[in-house]
Motif scaffolding. Structure first.
Motif, PDB file in Angstrom:
ATOM      1  N   ASN A  92     -36.377 108.085  99.542  1.00 19.45           N
ATOM      2  CA  ASN A  92     -37.244 108.039 100.873  1.00 19.45           C
ATOM      3  C   ASN A  92     -36.174 107.832 101.709  1.00 19.45           C
ATOM      4  O   ASN A  92     -36.375 108.267 103.063  1.00 19.45           O
ATOM      5  CB  ASN A  92     -38.164 106.693 100.597  1.00 19.45           C
ATOM      6  N   ALA A  93     -35.122 107.003 101.755  1.00 18.73           N
ATOM      7  CA  ALA A  93     -34.098 106.908 102.595  1.00 18.73           C
ATOM      8  C   ALA A  93     -33.467 108.111 102.881  1.00 18.73           C
ATOM      9  O   ALA A  93     -32.908 108.307 104.161  1.00 18.73           O
ATOM     10  CB  ALA A  93     -32.988 105.695 102.049  1.00 18.73           C
ATOM     11  N   VAL A  94     -33.018 108.923 101.838  1.00 18.57           N
ATOM     12  CA  VAL A  94     -32.479 110.326 102.154  1.00 18.57           C
ATOM     13  C   VAL A  94     -33.377 111.081 102.992  1.00 18.57           C
ATOM     14  O   VAL A  94     -32.916 111.906 104.112  1.00 18.57           O
ATOM     15  CB  VAL A  94     -31.981 111.005 101.003  1.00 18.57           C
ATOM     16  N   PHE A 145     -23.285 104.997  99.491  1.00 18.51           N
ATOM     17  CA  PHE A 145     -23.637 106.480  99.563  1.00 18.51           C
ATOM     18  C   PHE A 145     -22.020 107.144 100.217  1.00 18.51           C
ATOM     19  O   PHE A 145     -21.871 108.248 100.177  1.00 18.51           O
ATOM     20  CB  PHE A 145     -24.305 106.767 100.863  1.00 18.51           C
ATOM     21  N   ASN A 146     -21.225 106.298 100.276  1.00 16.23           N
ATOM     22  CA  ASN A 146     -19.840 106.623 100.255  1.00 16.23           C
ATOM     23  C   ASN A 146     -19.236 107.532  99.219  1.00 16.23           C
ATOM     24  O   ASN A 146     -18.573 108.082  99.196  1.00 16.23           O
ATOM     25  CB  ASN A 146     -18.698 105.689 100.859  1.00 16.23           C
ATOM     26  N   GLN A 147     -19.893 106.886  97.995  1.00 14.06           N
ATOM     27  CA  GLN A 147     -19.273 107.551  96.696  1.00 14.06           C
ATOM     28  C   GLN A 147     -19.892 108.680  96.164  1.00 14.06           C
ATOM     29  O   GLN A 147     -19.733 109.570  95.833  1.00 14.06           O
ATOM     30  CB  GLN A 147     -19.237 106.442  95.683  1.00 14.06           C
ATOM     31  N   PHE A 148     -21.440 108.530  96.681  1.00 15.79           N
ATOM     32  CA  PHE A 148     -22.626 109.683  96.334  1.00 15.79           C
ATOM     33  C   PHE A 148     -22.272 110.525  97.285  1.00 15.79           C
ATOM     34  O   PHE A 148     -22.587 110.271  98.446  1.00 15.79           O
ATOM     35  CB  PHE A 148     -23.731 109.155  96.289  1.00 15.79           C
ATOM     36  N   GLY A 149     -22.200 111.854  96.936  1.00 12.08           N
ATOM     37  CA  GLY A 149     -22.027 112.733  97.697  1.00 12.08           C
ATOM     38  C   GLY A 149     -20.679 113.152  98.628  1.00 12.08           C
ATOM     39  O   GLY A 149     -20.701 114.161  99.324  1.00 12.08           O
ATOM     40  N   LYS A 150     -19.726 112.548  97.967  1.00  9.70           N
ATOM     41  CA  LYS A 150     -18.439 112.553  98.660  1.00  9.70           C
ATOM     42  C   LYS A 150     -17.780 113.966  98.603  1.00  9.70           C
ATOM     43  O   LYS A 150     -17.068 114.444  99.380  1.00  9.70           O
ATOM     44  CB  LYS A 150     -17.530 111.483  97.872  1.00  9.70           C
ATOM     45  N   SER A 151     -17.914 114.633  97.469  1.00  7.17           N
ATOM     46  CA  SER A 151     -17.188 115.981  97.036  1.00  7.17           C
ATOM     47  C   SER A 151     -18.103 117.251  97.840  1.00  7.17           C
ATOM     48  O   SER A 151     -17.739 118.357  97.568  1.00  7.17           O
ATOM     49  CB  SER A 151     -17.248 116.244  95.669  1.00  7.17           C
ATOM     50  N   LEU A 152     -19.372 117.068  98.193  1.00  7.93           N
ATOM     51  CA  LEU A 152     -19.982 118.033  98.718  1.00  7.93           C
ATOM     52  C   LEU A 152     -19.359 118.847 100.020  1.00  7.93           C
ATOM     53  O   LEU A 152     -18.879 117.930 100.787  1.00  7.93           O
ATOM     54  CB  LEU A 152     -21.394 117.344  99.366  1.00  7.93           C
ATOM     55  N   ARG A 153     -19.454 120.030  99.918  1.00 11.16           N
ATOM     56  CA  ARG A 153     -18.742 120.794 101.101  1.00 11.16           C
ATOM     57  C   ARG A 153     -19.860 121.093 102.072  1.00 11.16           C
ATOM     58  O   ARG A 153     -21.026 121.021 101.883  1.00 11.16           O
ATOM     59  CB  ARG A 153     -18.096 121.932 100.551  1.00 11.16           C
ATOM     60  N   PRO A 154     -19.391 121.645 103.256  1.00  7.28           N
ATOM     61  CA  PRO A 154     -20.488 121.669 104.499  1.00  7.28           C
ATOM     62  C   PRO A 154     -21.586 122.762 103.831  1.00  7.28           C
ATOM     63  O   PRO A 154     -22.439 122.516 104.434  1.00  7.28           O
ATOM     64  CB  PRO A 154     -19.571 122.289 105.295  1.00  7.28           C
ATOM     65  N   ASN A 155     -21.378 123.517 103.117  1.00  8.23           N
ATOM     66  CA  ASN A 155     -22.632 124.584 102.837  1.00  8.23           C
ATOM     67  C   ASN A 155     -23.259 124.148 101.542  1.00  8.23           C
ATOM     68  O   ASN A 155     -23.774 124.874 100.916  1.00  8.23           O
ATOM     69  CB  ASN A 155     -21.907 125.926 102.751  1.00  8.23           C
ATOM     70  N   GLU A 156     -22.977 122.940 101.092  1.00  7.03           N
ATOM     71  CA  GLU A 156     -23.726 122.424  99.760  1.00  7.03           C
ATOM     72  C   GLU A 156     -24.588 121.144 100.037  1.00  7.03           C
ATOM     73  O   GLU A 156     -24.285 120.559 100.852  1.00  7.03           O
ATOM     74  CB  GLU A 156     -22.555 122.200  98.813  1.00  7.03           C
ATOM     75  N   GLY A 186     -37.849 117.870  96.628  1.00  6.43           N
ATOM     76  CA  GLY A 186     -37.214 116.771  96.826  1.00  6.43           C
ATOM     77  C   GLY A 186     -36.329 116.724  98.500  1.00  6.43           C
ATOM     78  O   GLY A 186     -36.242 117.868  98.851  1.00  6.43           O
ATOM     79  N   PRO A 187     -35.978 115.542  98.858  1.00  6.29           N
ATOM     80  CA  PRO A 187     -35.133 115.571 100.228  1.00  6.29           C
ATOM     81  C   PRO A 187     -33.823 116.138  99.936  1.00  6.29           C
ATOM     82  O   PRO A 187     -33.172 116.123  98.697  1.00  6.29           O
ATOM     83  CB  PRO A 187     -35.071 114.059 100.312  1.00  6.29           C
ATOM     84  N   ARG A 188     -33.274 116.714 101.148  1.00  3.66           N
ATOM     85  CA  ARG A 188     -31.935 117.468 100.933  1.00  3.66           C
ATOM     86  C   ARG A 188     -30.934 116.570 101.328  1.00  3.66           C
ATOM     87  O   ARG A 188     -30.968 115.836 102.305  1.00  3.66           O
ATOM     88  CB  ARG A 188     -32.192 118.573 101.741  1.00  3.66           C
ATOM     89  N   TYR A 189     -29.966 116.137 100.358  1.00  2.66           N
ATOM     90  CA  TYR A 189     -28.908 115.297 100.597  1.00  2.66           C
ATOM     91  C   TYR A 189     -27.741 116.226 100.860  1.00  2.66           C
ATOM     92  O   TYR A 189     -27.107 116.715  99.772  1.00  2.66           O
ATOM     93  CB  TYR A 189     -28.873 114.374  99.418  1.00  2.66           C
ATOM     94  N   ARG A 226     -25.713 112.583 104.639  1.00  5.77           N
ATOM     95  CA  ARG A 226     -24.903 111.474 104.155  1.00  5.77           C
ATOM     96  C   ARG A 226     -24.337 110.778 105.277  1.00  5.77           C
ATOM     97  O   ARG A 226     -24.284 109.408 105.425  1.00  5.77           O
ATOM     98  CB  ARG A 226     -23.849 112.149 103.026  1.00  5.77           C
ATOM     99  N   ARG A 227     -23.698 111.681 106.189  1.00 10.12           N
ATOM    100  CA  ARG A 227     -22.865 110.957 107.325  1.00 10.12           C
ATOM    101  C   ARG A 227     -24.027 110.023 108.228  1.00 10.12           C
ATOM    102  O   ARG A 227     -23.517 108.946 108.481  1.00 10.12           O
ATOM    103  CB  ARG A 227     -22.384 112.031 108.174  1.00 10.12           C
TER     104      ARG A 227
END
Lengths: 139, 372
Positions: free
Chosen positions: B106-108, B129-140, B152-155, B160-161
């Motif tokens: 829900n938050a995402v 959330f600083n740890q979760f999604g940290k390795s995602l690149r801009p197109n991911e 589901g919601p898109r993170y 994340r930012r």
């Protein structure tokens, strides 16, 4: 474009030796820390679809540089492509001697629109970069 | 023991299009688990106001396992390992972990719509959330699916930012950049870098790593790791260095952007042709700001910058398979991207106004496709 002495693009002037190097002089502003811009191989309006080069068999890279700068033009070095690389892009090169440089040749891009020509000249620039600077002017 | 399906965080875009999950993103699943656990603990305490902490065995009861990855980008099936016949809800009166999973979704969802977070989401957990999604690149991105929902919601990085900036004025993200080593301080476990735009930043590093870099000063290096960014996406510091490698000597490195802009700003009348005029100072500012924004998140390497005979300014990148240029036209302040694939017929041509933030995002996406 320099004034041709009357050798139009025609089969009999076609340069066919695959490993013949075609030289381009690079203006100092178009080279940053040793990397030439793709603009070194770009056509300008004055070129009318024919990219000026100098053939290595008639003028080594150093001689090509000297002839070019003797005309009052600025260059910081020479980067080059081969006839084979031109062929792989469906490009032909023709002998086109001018009054003060018998090594002058042109790569013919007249059959292509701006976008198609740019794609080819960008690839030529990448090939030339991979080959490395063929002559570097003294600083 | 039995397995109960719990969540399907589906990795999409970029590295995940091959229906496989690169092992270097597996820590993302661990980080996702950590957020769920911390939120579940919070929910339990909320439901039991007299308790100071969760009961013994609470966290250990959440035995999340990965048994397979299904196709559809890369879809890891996360399952709960439970004693036969038992359901997680039976152990502590309520399924706090499933509730936590749903509240995170829900938050995402709210953050992806750029809306305020749900009131029941504890703000103090946002830094997780600083740890979760940290390795995602801009197109991911990760799509947070669960057994009850086909979508589901898109993170993604932007979501994340947005989420993290709700709580504090900075966030962490991955970096991959070229910088010059300027020095280090052993006692502070710190290495100092100069970025291509001239910015000086510090990086946290173990004393042994600091010692190793001294002979490299002032060489150019590639730094891969994670850094802290401000609200304007400016890199403030590097908090973790995963890889630090010297760039090869024979590979040209661009002049730092600020220095190069100064060089171009000093070009005189007739710089390339008799009728060439000095470059427009406003254009140089627009160009510098635009390229600065493009490079800010550290995912795009610094470009080589050149003027054009027509008075425009052009950035160029040579990637293994692509030649890319981004030019800003003086007369219109439009940005023109041109990319050519060196081994095929593929190419890209894009023209957009320089000012909007979307232009940066769009061009960064194209450049990232070419980097790979």
């Amino acid at each position: 474009m320099q004034k041709s002495i009357g050798m139009p693009i025609a089969p009999r002037y076609l340069i066919t030796v695959d490993n013949e190097l075609l030289h381009r002089n690079a203006h100092p502003t178009f080279v940053d820390n040793g990397r030439p811009s793709s603009q070194v191989f770009c056509l300008t309006e004055d070129d009318r679809g024919q990219l000026s080069t100098q053939q290595n068999s008639k003028a080594s890279a150093e001689v090509a540089y000297q002839r070019y700068t003797a005309r009052g033009l600025q260059s910081c070095g020479i980067w080059s492509v081969t006839i084979l690389e031109c062929k792989s892009l469906d490009l032909s090169a023709y002998d086109d001697p001018v009054i003060d440089d018998n090594s002058h040749a042109v790569i013919d891009l007249t059959a292509f629109n701006n976008s198609q020509a740019r794609k080819r000249t960008n690839t030529l620039a990448a090939n030339a970069r991979s080959r490395g600077c063929q002559y570097k002017a003294l600083e | 023991m039995a397995f109960v399906r719990f969540a399907y965080p589906t990795f999409r875009g970029g590295r995940f299009e091959g229906n496989a999950l690169p092992v270097d993103v597996l820590p993302e699943l661990s980080a996702y688990r950590e957020v769920i656990v911390d939120l579940a603990k919070y929910l339990f305490i909320q439901s039991h106001p007299t308790r100071q902490r969760v009961p013994r065995g609470f966290v250990d009861s959440f035995r999340l396992v990965l048994r397979n990855v299904e196709p559809g980008s890369a879809r890891p099936i996360l399952e709960l390992l439970v004693p036969d016949q038992d359901q997680p809800a039976l152990l502590f009166g309520d399924d706090y972990f499933a509730r936590a999973r749903d509240q995170i979704a829900n938050a995402v969802h709210a953050a992806s719509a750029r809306q305020a977070l749900p009131n029941d989401f504890p703000r103090a957990l946002i830094p997780q959330f600083n740890q979760f999604g940290k390795s995602l690149r801009p197109n991911e991105y990760i799509e947070l699916r669960d057994p009850a929902h086909e979508i589901g919601p898109r993170y993604d990085r932007d979501t994340r930012r947005y989420l993290i900036l709700q709580y504090r004025p900075e966030y962490e993200a991955s970096v991959d950049l070229i910088a010059e080593i300027r020095g280090g301080v052993l006692d502070r476990e710190q290495i100092t870098f100069r970025l291509p735009d001239g910015t000086i930043i510090d990086a946290k590093a173990p004393e042994s790593a600091v010692q190793e870099i001294f002979p490299m000063v002032p060489s150019q290096v590639r730094v891969i790791g994670s850094g802290v960014f401000d609200q304007n996406d400016r890199l403030k510091s590097i908090v973790h260095i995963e890889e630090l490698t010297a760039t090869e000597d024979d590979i040209p490195v661009p002049t730092p952007l600020a220095d190069r802009i100064a060089q171009l700003g000093a070009l005189q009348e007739g710089w390339v042709r008799a009728d060439s005029r000095p470059l427009d100072q406003r254009l140089l500012t627009v160009f510098s700001n635009f390229i600065g924004a493009l490079l800010a998140d550290g995912t795009i390497p610094p470009p080589f910058v050149y003027p054009t005979p027509e008075g425009n300014v052009q950035a160029e990148w040579s990637f293994p398979s692509w030649e890319v240029s981004v030019m800003i036209v003086a007369a219109t302040e439009m940005v023109c991207l041109h990319a050519v694939h060196l081994d095929g017929d593929d190419d890209r041509e894009i023209e957009l106004p320089a000012a909007p933030h979307d232009t940066v995002t769009t061009l960064r996406g194209v450049l990232l496709e070419c980097v790979r």
